[in-house]
Design a protein around this motif. Sequence first.
Motif, PDB file in Angstrom:
ATOM      1  N   GLY A   1      18.481 -10.076  25.801  1.00  0.00           N
ATOM      2  CA  GLY A   1      17.447 -11.165  25.899  1.00  0.00           C
ATOM      3  C   GLY A   1      16.018 -10.316  26.191  1.00  0.00           C
ATOM      4  N   VAL A   2      16.188  -9.035  26.340  1.00  0.00           N
ATOM      5  CA  VAL A   2      14.937  -8.340  26.820  1.00  0.00           C
ATOM      6  C   VAL A   2      14.113  -8.139  25.571  1.00  0.00           C
ATOM      7  CG1 VAL A   2      14.140  -6.056  27.684  1.00  0.00           C
ATOM      8  CG2 VAL A   2      16.227  -6.983  28.876  1.00  0.00           C
ATOM      9  N   VAL A   3      13.054  -8.316  25.482  1.00  0.00           N
ATOM     10  CA  VAL A   3      11.899  -8.097  24.592  1.00  0.00           C
ATOM     11  C   VAL A   3      11.002  -7.056  24.869  1.00  0.00           C
ATOM     12  CG1 VAL A   3      10.323  -9.306  23.047  1.00  0.00           C
ATOM     13  CG2 VAL A   3      12.431 -10.247  23.463  1.00  0.00           C
ATOM     14  N   ILE A   4      10.536  -6.117  24.098  1.00  0.00           N
ATOM     15  CA  ILE A   4       9.460  -5.101  24.265  1.00  0.00           C
ATOM     16  C   ILE A   4       8.695  -5.299  23.370  1.00  0.00           C
ATOM     17  CG2 ILE A   4       9.097  -2.703  24.617  1.00  0.00           C
ATOM     18  CD1 ILE A   4      11.855  -2.480  25.577  1.00  0.00           C
ATOM     19  N   GLU A   5       7.080  -5.630  23.637  1.00  0.00           N
ATOM     20  CA  GLU A   5       6.277  -5.492  22.433  1.00  0.00           C
ATOM     21  C   GLU A   5       5.065  -4.423  22.611  1.00  0.00           C
ATOM     22  OE1 GLU A   5       4.719  -9.324  22.086  1.00  0.00           O
ATOM     23  OE2 GLU A   5       6.383 -10.191  21.602  1.00  0.00           O
ATOM     24  N   GLY A   6       4.719  -3.932  21.493  1.00  0.00           N
ATOM     25  CA  GLY A   6       3.712  -2.812  21.472  1.00  0.00           C
ATOM     26  C   GLY A   6       3.477  -2.425  20.063  1.00  0.00           C
ATOM     27  N   ARG A   7       3.238  -1.050  19.844  1.00  0.00           N
ATOM     28  CA  ARG A   7       3.171  -0.328  18.828  1.00  0.00           C
ATOM     29  C   ARG A   7       3.931   0.945  18.833  1.00  0.00           C
ATOM     30  NH1 ARG A   7      -1.220  -1.593  15.652  1.00  0.00           N
ATOM     31  NH2 ARG A   7      -1.548   0.685  15.117  1.00  0.00           N
TER      32      ARG A   7
ATOM     33  N   SER B   1       0.800  -1.240  -0.147  1.00  0.00           N
ATOM     34  CA  SER B   1      -0.010  -0.128   0.094  1.00  0.00           C
ATOM     35  C   SER B   1       1.013   1.286   0.151  1.00  0.00           C
ATOM     36  CB  SER B   1      -0.804   0.042   1.215  1.00  0.00           C
ATOM     37  OG  SER B   1      -0.118   0.274   2.522  1.00  0.00           O
ATOM     38  N   GLY B   2       2.203   1.072   0.357  1.00  0.00           N
ATOM     39  CA  GLY B   2       2.866   2.300   0.535  1.00  0.00           C
ATOM     40  C   GLY B   2       2.707   2.948   1.898  1.00  0.00           C
ATOM     41  N   GLY B   3       1.956   2.510   2.858  1.00  0.00           N
ATOM     42  CA  GLY B   3       1.625   3.180   4.004  1.00  0.00           C
ATOM     43  C   GLY B   3       2.918   2.907   4.999  1.00  0.00           C
ATOM     44  N   GLU B   4       2.732   3.937   6.047  1.00  0.00           N
ATOM     45  CA  GLU B   4       3.874   3.856   7.032  1.00  0.00           C
ATOM     46  C   GLU B   4       3.734   2.574   7.774  1.00  0.00           C
ATOM     47  OE1 GLU B   4       5.570   6.387  10.623  1.00  0.00           O
ATOM     48  OE2 GLU B   4       4.318   7.384   9.230  1.00  0.00           O
ATOM     49  N   LEU B   5       4.770   1.915   8.145  1.00  0.00           N
ATOM     50  CA  LEU B   5       4.715   0.657   8.903  1.00  0.00           C
ATOM     51  C   LEU B   5       5.071   1.121  10.501  1.00  0.00           C
ATOM     52  CD1 LEU B   5       7.109  -1.491   6.834  1.00  0.00           C
ATOM     53  CD2 LEU B   5       4.842  -1.588   6.898  1.00  0.00           C
ATOM     54  N   ILE B   6       4.651   0.179  11.300  1.00  0.00           N
ATOM     55  CA  ILE B   6       4.771   0.249  12.741  1.00  0.00           C
ATOM     56  C   ILE B   6       5.786  -0.760  13.069  1.00  0.00           C
ATOM     57  CG2 ILE B   6       2.826   1.714  13.161  1.00  0.00           C
ATOM     58  CD1 ILE B   6       1.534  -0.931  14.431  1.00  0.00           C
ATOM     59  N   VAL B   7       6.390  -0.553  14.353  1.00  0.00           N
ATOM     60  CA  VAL B   7       7.256  -1.481  14.843  1.00  0.00           C
ATOM     61  C   VAL B   7       6.660  -2.175  15.852  1.00  0.00           C
ATOM     62  CG1 VAL B   7       9.347  -2.242  16.161  1.00  0.00           C
ATOM     63  CG2 VAL B   7       9.408  -0.138  14.330  1.00  0.00           C
ATOM     64  N   THR B   8       6.342  -3.346  16.161  1.00  0.00           N
ATOM     65  CA  THR B   8       5.556  -4.032  17.274  1.00  0.00           C
ATOM     66  C   THR B   8       6.530  -4.813  17.940  1.00  0.00           C
ATOM     67  OG1 THR B   8       4.969  -6.067  15.817  1.00  0.00           O
ATOM     68  CG2 THR B   8       3.457  -4.281  15.853  1.00  0.00           C
ATOM     69  N   ARG B   9       7.637  -5.141  17.902  1.00  0.00           N
ATOM     70  CA  ARG B   9       8.594  -5.939  18.981  1.00  0.00           C
ATOM     71  C   ARG B   9      10.017  -5.157  18.665  1.00  0.00           C
ATOM     72  NH1 ARG B   9       8.928 -11.582  20.529  1.00  0.00           N
ATOM     73  NH2 ARG B   9      11.347 -12.127  20.358  1.00  0.00           N
ATOM     74  N   LEU B  10      10.597  -5.077  19.879  1.00  0.00           N
ATOM     75  CA  LEU B  10      11.806  -4.469  20.056  1.00  0.00           C
ATOM     76  C   LEU B  10      12.742  -5.599  20.966  1.00  0.00           C
ATOM     77  CD1 LEU B  10      11.394  -0.788  20.795  1.00  0.00           C
ATOM     78  CD2 LEU B  10      11.930  -1.664  18.714  1.00  0.00           C
ATOM     79  N   GLU B  11      14.110  -6.021  20.441  1.00  0.00           N
ATOM     80  CA  GLU B  11      14.675  -6.997  21.075  1.00  0.00           C
ATOM     81  C   GLU B  11      15.983  -6.659  21.058  1.00  0.00           C
ATOM     82  OE1 GLU B  11      15.753 -11.862  20.735  1.00  0.00           O
ATOM     83  OE2 GLU B  11      13.898 -10.908  19.474  1.00  0.00           O
ATOM     84  N   CYS B  12      16.597  -7.042  22.306  1.00  0.00           N
ATOM     85  CA  CYS B  12      18.193  -6.691  22.632  1.00  0.00           C
ATOM     86  C   CYS B  12      18.862  -8.336  22.567  1.00  0.00           C
ATOM     87  CB  CYS B  12      18.371  -5.901  23.902  1.00  0.00           C
ATOM     88  SG  CYS B  12      20.183  -6.069  24.206  1.00  0.00           S
ATOM     89  N   PRO B  13      19.447  -8.527  21.626  1.00  0.00           N
ATOM     90  CA  PRO B  13      20.229 -10.096  21.473  1.00  0.00           C
ATOM     91  C   PRO B  13      20.965 -10.177  22.594  1.00  0.00           C
ATOM     92  CG  PRO B  13      20.218  -9.080  19.484  1.00  0.00           C
ATOM     93  CD  PRO B  13      19.803  -7.801  20.367  1.00  0.00           C
ATOM     94  N   GLU B  14      21.551  -9.045  23.153  1.00  0.00           N
ATOM     95  CA  GLU B  14      22.549  -9.054  24.283  1.00  0.00           C
ATOM     96  C   GLU B  14      21.927  -9.631  25.378  1.00  0.00           C
ATOM     97  OE1 GLU B  14      25.501  -6.082  26.396  1.00  0.00           O
ATOM     98  OE2 GLU B  14      25.535  -6.189  24.384  1.00  0.00           O
TER      99      GLU B  14
END
Length: 128
Positions: free
Chosen positions: A26-32, A11-24
């Motif tokens: 192991g912290v995972v943050i989910e949201g919009r 669609s060409g629309g803006e994407l959002i991030v739903t998950r952030l992760e620190c591999p070092e």
Amino acid sequence: MHRLITRDPVSGGELIVTRLECPESGVVIEGRFSLGWIGRLTPEQLDFVERLVKNRGNIQKLASELDIAYNTARNRLDEIVTALGGPPESEPRPSIDRRAILDRLAAREITVEEAMRLLRGQSDAGSR
């Protein structure tokens, strides 16, 4: 790692991030999460901005690095400004770009006399 995709390829629309992760850790943050201003630019525009910052905002050096004309680089920058919601340039730039002439003088591509002639608006014939 893959390159950041900023726009929906369908669609060409803006994407959002739903998950952030620190591999070092192991912290995972989910949201919009919004990509902010980065989400309004194409990957090509992001590359251009990155190179512009690396060149400390010197469009002349960037144009040289990309092997494009100075005016092409300026037009790309203007497109980025517009994509970020900045006002379009209301009046046309003068045909003489004083900064580019001074950059050429500083790089010793032209003589002081040639720079003076260019700043006065005379022909650039034979100065390269």
